[in-house]
Design an enzyme around this catalytic site. Structure first.
Site, PDB file in Angstrom:
ATOM      1  N   SER A   1      30.565  40.095  38.026  1.00 34.32           N
ATOM      2  CA  SER A   1      29.720  41.234  38.385  1.00 34.32           C
ATOM      3  C   SER A   1      30.101  41.779  39.763  1.00 34.32           C
ATOM      4  CB  SER A   1      28.245  40.827  38.440  1.00 34.32           C
ATOM      5  OG  SER A   1      27.673  40.765  37.162  1.00 34.32           O
ATOM      6  N   PRO A   2      29.861  43.071  39.984  1.00 30.47           N
ATOM      7  CA  PRO A   2      30.051  43.611  41.332  1.00 30.47           C
ATOM      8  C   PRO A   2      29.010  43.030  42.277  1.00 30.47           C
ATOM      9  CG  PRO A   2      29.063  45.253  39.890  1.00 30.47           C
ATOM     10  CD  PRO A   2      29.416  44.093  39.025  1.00 30.47           C
TER      11      PRO A   2
ATOM     12  N   CYS B   1      28.058  43.188  46.427  1.00 30.19           N
ATOM     13  CA  CYS B   1      28.361  43.743  47.747  1.00 30.19           C
ATOM     14  C   CYS B   1      28.602  42.623  48.750  1.00 30.19           C
ATOM     15  CB  CYS B   1      27.220  44.637  48.219  1.00 30.19           C
ATOM     16  SG  CYS B   1      27.073  46.174  47.287  1.00 30.19           S
TER      17      CYS B   1
ATOM     18  N   ALA C   1      30.007  47.630  44.658  1.00 28.18           N
ATOM     19  CA  ALA C   1      29.590  49.030  44.758  1.00 28.18           C
ATOM     20  C   ALA C   1      30.406  49.749  45.818  1.00 28.18           C
ATOM     21  CB  ALA C   1      28.101  49.105  45.096  1.00 28.18           C
TER      22      ALA C   1
ATOM     23  N   GLN D   1      33.334  49.503  40.699  1.00 27.71           N
ATOM     24  CA  GLN D   1      32.048  50.158  40.481  1.00 27.71           C
ATOM     25  C   GLN D   1      31.883  51.298  41.480  1.00 27.71           C
ATOM     26  OE1 GLN D   1      28.128  48.496  41.821  1.00 27.71           O
ATOM     27  NE2 GLN D   1      27.756  48.267  39.618  1.00 27.71           N
TER      28      GLN D   1
ATOM     29  N   TYR E   1      19.459  52.668  42.816  1.00 31.11           N
ATOM     30  CA  TYR E   1      20.347  53.577  43.531  1.00 31.11           C
ATOM     31  C   TYR E   1      20.314  54.965  42.884  1.00 31.11           C
ATOM     32  CZ  TYR E   1      21.525  49.286  45.857  1.00 31.11           C
ATOM     33  OH  TYR E   1      21.435  48.111  46.567  1.00 31.11           O
TER      34      TYR E   1
ATOM     35  N   ARG F   1      26.566  50.632  34.449  1.00 27.92           N
ATOM     36  CA  ARG F   1      25.532  49.611  34.679  1.00 27.92           C
ATOM     37  C   ARG F   1      24.187  50.305  34.782  1.00 27.92           C
ATOM     38  NH1 ARG F   1      25.171  44.269  38.533  1.00 27.92           N
ATOM     39  NH2 ARG F   1      26.070  43.390  36.647  1.00 27.92           N
TER      40      ARG F   1
ATOM     41  N   LEU G   1      21.028  35.055  35.808  1.00 32.90           N
ATOM     42  CA  LEU G   1      20.821  33.610  35.842  1.00 32.90           C
ATOM     43  C   LEU G   1      21.516  32.921  34.673  1.00 32.90           C
ATOM     44  CD1 LEU G   1      17.099  33.333  37.045  1.00 32.90           C
ATOM     45  CD2 LEU G   1      19.205  33.332  38.392  1.00 32.90           C
TER      46      LEU G   1
ATOM     47  N   ARG H   1      26.068  34.886  41.016  1.00 28.14           N
ATOM     48  CA  ARG H   1      25.808  33.728  41.885  1.00 28.14           C
ATOM     49  C   ARG H   1      26.697  32.533  41.521  1.00 28.14           C
ATOM     50  NH1 ARG H   1      20.742  35.917  40.759  1.00 28.14           N
ATOM     51  NH2 ARG H   1      19.485  36.515  42.562  1.00 28.14           N
TER      52      ARG H   1
END
Length: 339
Positions: free
Chosen positions: A22-23, A25, A59, A101, A167, A215, A286, A309
């Protein structure tokens, strides 16, 4: 049987497996003027070496006022392209599909000049944005399209549009943040208009043989907000605009959200959109066990699993997950003897 380590093809691009990154930041203090640094090369490079099938660079702002923080990456200037090319090349050379992204923070921008669909602040800790004029909207459209061109120049093989987590594009979708009374606010059609126009503009610029991802936040987790029923309808329309996969997350629009996170809590959103909108989806949220991730793909709840994570904890988790699932996965030759 399709499983987590089966290849997947989107247009002309084939990812070696369905375990993607996943992207995330980095907010790296070493980043200046949106340009990736050695930190980003090490961060993304290690995850490519670690076996991920596709990696989405964090992002990346399409214009300076669209940054979440002053340390965000950006593709609003041609001078930023060479550093991104270095990232894309290294990821591809190590077997991962390089993706990026593209996004705009809107009212959640951490830099001066915040804009949004309406003059509504995200919270007391954020500036009240300027409600966007028609010229602002046209500028944003041009900025997304130009950033897509730069992404291709940099060698990325997939682009993801960021319309989640509160966003700008998500702000237009949700009635909680969009209180416009023109053609970009009000009913579903008008609130979805900007995202569809951005998608159309990017798809026109982005090569037809390369995949386009979006997304979304499937729900705001708040009364009166964006929800999964609207997400299904949106996904159907995005499919018609040439989108290949919906990366399904949730939340982030309002501080009033009520979420009870638990392992796999967002997977049912990806499954429903996949089934009802007839489009490939990515599941997030998760997901930290190999058997759990494999079951999501095997049971056709989603077409890919994106980890965040777990990847931060262990950049080589895809290699470890394959071993746990007793699947032979190519080990980097440099590591072969010691793995």
């Amino acid at each position: 049987m399709t499983d987590l380590f089966s290849p997947i093809q989107l247009r002309s691009v084939t990812a070696r497996n369905r375990l993607w990154i996943s992207p995330m930041c980095m907010y790296s203090v070493t980043a200046e003027d949106g340009i990736p640094t050695d930190w980003h090369l090490a961060h993304y490079g290690s995850r490519a070496v670690g076996g991920a099938g596709l990696i989405i660079v964090e992002a990346t702002a399409v214009e300076p006022r669209g940054r979440i923080s002053a340390q965000d990456l950006g593709l609003w200037d041609d001078r930023q392209v060479p550093a991104f090319a270095r990232l894309a090349r290294f990821m591809a050379d190590n077997g991962a599909v390089p993706a990026v992204q593209l996004g705009h923070a809107g009212r959640k921008a951490g830099v001066p000049g915040a804009i949004g669909p309406s003059a509504l602040a995200f919270s007391a800790n954020y500036a009240t944005p300027q409600a966007m004029s028609q010229s602002d909207i046209e500028q944003v459209l041009r900025s997304f399209q130009a950033a897509a061109w730069r992404a291709r120049e940099a060698g990325f093989q997939a682009v993801e549009l960021h319309s989640a987590h509160g966003y700008l594009l998500h702000q237009f979708l949700s009635p909680l943040s969009n209180q416009r009374d023109d053609g970009y606010g009000g009913d579903f059609d008008d609130r979805a208009r900007l995202l569809l126009e951005v998608t159309r503009a990017v798809r026109a610029e982005w090569p037809a043989e390369l995949p386009l991802l979006v997304r979304i936040s499937a729900t705001d987790w708040a009364e009166g907000g964006w929800d999964v029923e609207q997400s299904v309808e949106l996904a159907q329309r995005l499919r018609g605009e040439g989108v290949d996969l919906i990366d399904v997350s949730s939340g982030g629009l309002t501080t009033a959200q009520q979420i009870r996170p638990e392992p796999g809590y967002q997977v049912p959103f990806a499954q429903r959109i996949r089934q009802e909108a007839g489009i490939a989806t990515g599941a997030v949220g998760l997901i930290s066990e190999a058997q759990q991730a494999n079951a999501i793909v095997r049971d056709e709840q989603a077409d890919a699993v994106l980890i965040a994570r777990q990847s931060l904890r262990d950049p080589y988790w895809p290699l470890r997950a394959a071993r746990e699932l007793d699947i032979a996965l190519a080990i980097p030759t440099q590591y072969g003897r010691g793995w």
